[in-house]
Scaffold this motif. Sequence first.
Motif: not given
Length: 165
Positions: A115-133
């Motif tokens: 499942d490609r979503d588990t990287v987000h579920q585990a809190g590993v990805s940058v999803r929702g944690r970053t801003i653009s340059e």
Amino acid sequence: MNDRETEPFWRRKTLEELDAAEWEALCDGCGRCCLNKLEDWETGEIAWTNVGCRLLDCQSASCRSYPNRREIVPDCVPLDAATVRAISWLPPNCGYRLVAEGRDLYWWHHLVSGDRDTVHQAGVSVRGRTISEDGLEPEDLEDHIVDWPGELPKQAREGNNEIGK
């Protein structure tokens, strides 16, 4: 068929032996490598920021123009086996880094979980944690230094991560 042949490709192949599809599949989709990093010229120490490349979609943690990224962002670093082994700033969860170091993929990697979503579920990805340059001046990056991209969240560490164990 012997036991080695039934092992997943990332356990039985080196980075140099991967075909193009396997290489692309090894990326966990976390987006951490697309964050701006600052390097101390005297010590070589890397400081992570929460500022993503202008092509990084901060909500999906994916590149908005992956096939054309190097033409649009000339300093985008293309990863190959030699580069993975040479650079120090790949995040600790990076599938390329793990395989290069002889370690297994984590439980949340899509090749393990299915499942490609588990990287987000585990809190590993940058999803929702970053801003653009976009709109930031280079000197403003120092105001966005964070530690989390160089760390692995506790919930992501569970399970064994050594090949063959």
